[in-house]
Write an enzyme that holds these catalytic residues in place. Structure first.
Site, PDB file in Angstrom:
ATOM      1  N   TYR A   1     -11.126  -2.658   3.816  1.00  8.25           N
ATOM      2  CA  TYR A   1     -10.171  -2.136   4.796  1.00  8.25           C
ATOM      3  C   TYR A   1     -10.917  -1.973   6.122  1.00  8.25           C
ATOM      4  O   TYR A   1     -11.784  -1.117   6.254  1.00  8.25           O
ATOM      5  CB  TYR A   1      -9.632  -0.794   4.306  1.00  8.25           C
ATOM      6  CG  TYR A   1      -8.405  -0.286   5.039  1.00  8.25           C
ATOM      7  CD1 TYR A   1      -7.180  -0.211   4.393  1.00  8.25           C
ATOM      8  CD2 TYR A   1      -8.482   0.142   6.354  1.00  8.25           C
ATOM      9  CE1 TYR A   1      -6.057   0.269   5.049  1.00  8.25           C
ATOM     10  CE2 TYR A   1      -7.358   0.624   7.023  1.00  8.25           C
ATOM     11  CZ  TYR A   1      -6.152   0.681   6.361  1.00  8.25           C
ATOM     12  OH  TYR A   1      -5.036   1.164   7.019  1.00  8.25           O
TER      13      TYR A   1
ATOM     14  N   ASP B   1      -4.770  10.540   9.447  1.00  6.97           N
ATOM     15  CA  ASP B   1      -3.460   9.996   9.808  1.00  6.97           C
ATOM     16  C   ASP B   1      -2.923  10.541  11.116  1.00  6.97           C
ATOM     17  O   ASP B   1      -3.076  11.722  11.425  1.00  6.97           O
ATOM     18  CB  ASP B   1      -2.454  10.279   8.685  1.00  6.97           C
ATOM     19  CG  ASP B   1      -2.696   9.377   7.490  1.00  6.97           C
ATOM     20  OD1 ASP B   1      -2.719   8.152   7.683  1.00  6.97           O
ATOM     21  OD2 ASP B   1      -2.904   9.895   6.382  1.00  6.97           O
TER      22      ASP B   1
ATOM     23  N   GLU C   1       0.856  -1.179   0.000  1.00  2.00           N
ATOM     24  CA  GLU C   1       0.000   0.000   0.000  1.00  2.00           C
ATOM     25  C   GLU C   1       0.894   1.231   0.000  1.00  2.00           C
ATOM     26  O   GLU C   1       1.848   1.294   0.783  1.00  2.00           O
ATOM     27  CB  GLU C   1      -0.895   0.012   1.244  1.00  2.00           C
ATOM     28  CG  GLU C   1      -1.799  -1.195   1.348  1.00  2.00           C
ATOM     29  CD  GLU C   1      -2.758  -1.288   0.175  1.00  2.00           C
ATOM     30  OE1 GLU C   1      -3.451  -0.294  -0.096  1.00  2.00           O
ATOM     31  OE2 GLU C   1      -2.787  -2.344  -0.480  1.00  2.00           O
TER      32      GLU C   1
END
Lengths: 260, 383
Positions: free
Chosen positions: A171, A58, A47
């Protein structure tokens, strides 16, 4: 035949180990070398992040990686070049792109360029299922497989929507938070079961994987794979042995290193 | 979601999947509250008896033309921000949340959130760019006096947009117990709609007051636009009327350079902080650094409804430089005895230009905040 499909088929029920790096961190040359270390360590799928200035999903480690890449002057076209060169060296390893909506909409033909570089999938961190339809249409037209995030708190109708939109894998985020969040070894078996019931693509856990015991915990919750990001990025930044670290996590999946 | 959350093509809900249920819960709570007379009674009671509504409409005695000031500077807390933090604070109670988080630039929204946190009994955490913490020590202390914790944000450019990023990150892990009290009419749905509804009182009152004083509607309504909450609050009730609506963006050191925050005038379409809107960015979608003498306008995106009002042509957007805003700040102080916020001075500066060109026009200006917070900076800049 999709590279993800071939990979899961080859693993024959064993779990996939995915490794993440930010493209262009800390510079293009080092980044290319680090990508190879992931494969050398036995990663089944790669990834890659395309850096964005304001990555709200993030944590500090990946934020800093994006900042380093941007400070080095890395552009989106450079990221596609890195992917294309990687694809030349590793024709069979699935490559997924992780980035943010503004990067995608700013570039006419983003999906086409990604496909031409040899990327297999795209996850846009700030595009939930609610906003995903037009993006997914563009991806499918270009031959890029959509990856969407399913979380423990995602309600049933949304989960079914995610199952119909996602192609490569699903995911999974077990605990609330951002990348680099410690899941405390807790991975949500109920989410895996709900995804199976919705006939979603293989569940892969993405947040909170930084040690072999996390890998084992995710797999015992029913995951078909795991992705490790912040721990690898952090190690690479400190000049550690990335291939060796990947090998140690990969070993915890119980699947033998595949011929690359 | 029950509503589309779109203003034309703008708006939407571009957040990580994990935050969608929290935004859905907020939308439901907001829509239910809108139907609940008890909620309206409690909010209106606080607006009147705690915050000091209605605020006056003041006709300028000495400045040229016919300029009417909607005096949000006289609201408790010193700016229009208080209107909507009370609304969101009551919603947070209704949802059973125990903790508030907020972002702040210069500190005005952080102070407003600290006020509502103290009043309604929330644990309050305010994210503030480390640069801004250093520049706005007094506001940091104000927040702390009211019991809030101020967290300096060291990431990115260490200013407002980074504080929003950090608040969103906190919320991704804390939404079960925490309400994110976003400070402007921007961000993901339902914030732009909800904040507009809580700020609509500005234009609603001003409309009735000017009709009472002047016997007719104003010709023009002018407000400054950073994220755009005071402007959308002033405009909302005038949208169906034949009234020109003008939003004034911070042109900083000039629109020909890069040091400004004029998102609608110089930005391009993009997606930032949850909404499709106009964004100041480079050709690859990386968000630009912005500049304004007024920290409250120093933001690289803008509320999506303003993007729509611009594209539809219903509102006009113009720029006002730092120097023009400072001159207006000084003129208002000297002529009327009012110290306004640098933000509000942008709106006034354009009103003064217009008053010169059209001396007979009735011009309504949203005076969104008072200038105490800017006095120190003014002393240096005007020296």
């Amino acid at each position: 035949m999709s590279r993800y499909f071939t990979m899961f088929d080859r693993l024959d029920g064993a779990a996939a180990f995915g490794a993440f790096l930010m493209l262009g961190d800390p510079d293009l040359k080092t980044s290319a070398r680090l990508l190879d270390s992931l494969v050398e360590g036995g990663a089944d799928m790669i990834e890659v992040g395309i850096p964005f200035s304001d990555p709200v999903a993030d944590g500090p480690v990946i934020q800093a990686a994006a900042q380093r890449a941007l400070a080095a002057g890395v552009r989106v076209g450079d990221c596609f070049d890195l992917i294309a060169a990687f694809r030349g060296r590793h024709p069979d390893v699935p490559v997924g792109i992780l980035t943010y909506a503004n990067i995608v909409v700013a570039r006419t033909g983003f999906m086409r360029d990604a496909a031409e570089a040899g990327a297999d999938s795209l996850l846009i961190a700030d595009v939930p299922a609610l906003e995903a339809d037009p993006f997914v249409r563009d991806m499918e037209q270009a031959g890029i497989e959509p990856v969407l995030i399913a979380a423990a708190n995602t309600p049933e109708p949304t989960l079914r929507h995610i199952a119909t939109l996602s192609k490569a894998y699903t995911y999974c985020v077990s605990r609330a938070g951002i990348t680099g969040t410690h899941a405390g070894g807790q991975f949500d078996a109920a989410l895996v079961e709900r995804l199976r019931a919705a006939d979603a693509p293989p569940p892969v856990f993405g947040f909170g994987i930084s040690a072999p015991e996390h890998v084992r915990a995710a797999l015992s919750a029913g995951a078909r794979g795991v992705i490790c990001g912040s721990a690898i990025v952090d190690l690479a930044q400190r000049g550690g042995d990335v291939a060796r670290f990947v090998r140690s996590l990969k070993a915890a999946t119980g699947n033998e290193s595949a011929p690359q | 979601m029950r509503l589309s959350g779109r203003f034309g093509r703008f708006g939407g809900c571009y957040v990580p999947e994990i935050l969608v249920p929290a935004l859905e819960q907020l939308e439901v709570a907001f829509l239910d509250a809108q139907q609940d007379p008890a909620f309206a009674a409690e909010l209106n009671g606080l607006l009147a008896d705690y915050a000091g509504r209605p605020t006056p409409l003041t006709r300028c005695r000495n400045l040229p033309g016919n300029i009417y000031l909607k005096r949000e500077d006289l609201l408790h807390g010193g700016a229009h921000k208080t209107n909507q933090v009370l609304g969101q604070g009551l919603l947070a109670k209704r949802m059973g949340k125990a903790r508030l988080i907020a972002e702040t630039g210069a500190g005005q929204h952080g102070v407003a959130t600290a006020i509502v946190g103290a009043l309604l009994g929330f644990e309050t955490v305010v994210y503030m760019g480390a640069e801004d913490v250093a520049r706005q020590q007094l506001n940091v202390f104000r927040m702390q006096l009211m019991g809030a914790t101020v967290v300096p944000v060291e990431s990115g450019g260490r200013t407002l947009k980074d504080a929003i990023n950090e608040a969103l990150r906190d919320w991704s892990a804390s939404f079960e117990t925490t309400h994110y009290l976003l400070g402007t009419a921007a961000g993901p749905h339902p914030f732009p709609t909800m904040v507009r509804e809580f700020q609509r009182v500005i234009g609603g009152e001003a409309r009735a007051q000017i009709v009472e004083q002047l016997g007719r509607l104003p010709d023009v309504a002018i407000a400054c636009v950073g994220g755009g909450s005071n402007a959308i609050g002033l405009f909302a009730d005038f949208i169906p009327d034949p009234v020109r609506l003008i939003g004034v963006e911070p042109a900083g050191k000039g629109l020909s350079g890069a040091e400004h925050g004029a998102t609608l005038l110089r930005g391009t379409r993009g997606i930032l902080h949850g909404a499709e809107t106009y964004v100041l960015q480079d050709d690859e979608g990386q968000i630009a650094d912005t500049w304004s003498v007024s920290a409250g306008l120093d933001y690289p995106a803008v509320g999506p409804e303003h993007a729509h009002l611009k594209e539809s042509g219903r509102a006009e957007y113009v720029g006002c430089t730092d120097a023009e805003a400072l001159a207006a700040f000084k003129a208002l102080a000297e002529s009327e005895g009012i110290l306004c916020a640098f933000e509000s001075a942008h709106a006034l500066a354009h009103a003064l230009k217009l008053a010169e060109a059209e001396p007979d026009s009735a011009i309504l200006v949203g005076l969104s905040g008072r200038g105490d917070k800017d006095v120190d900076q003014a002393r240096r800049l005007l020296a």
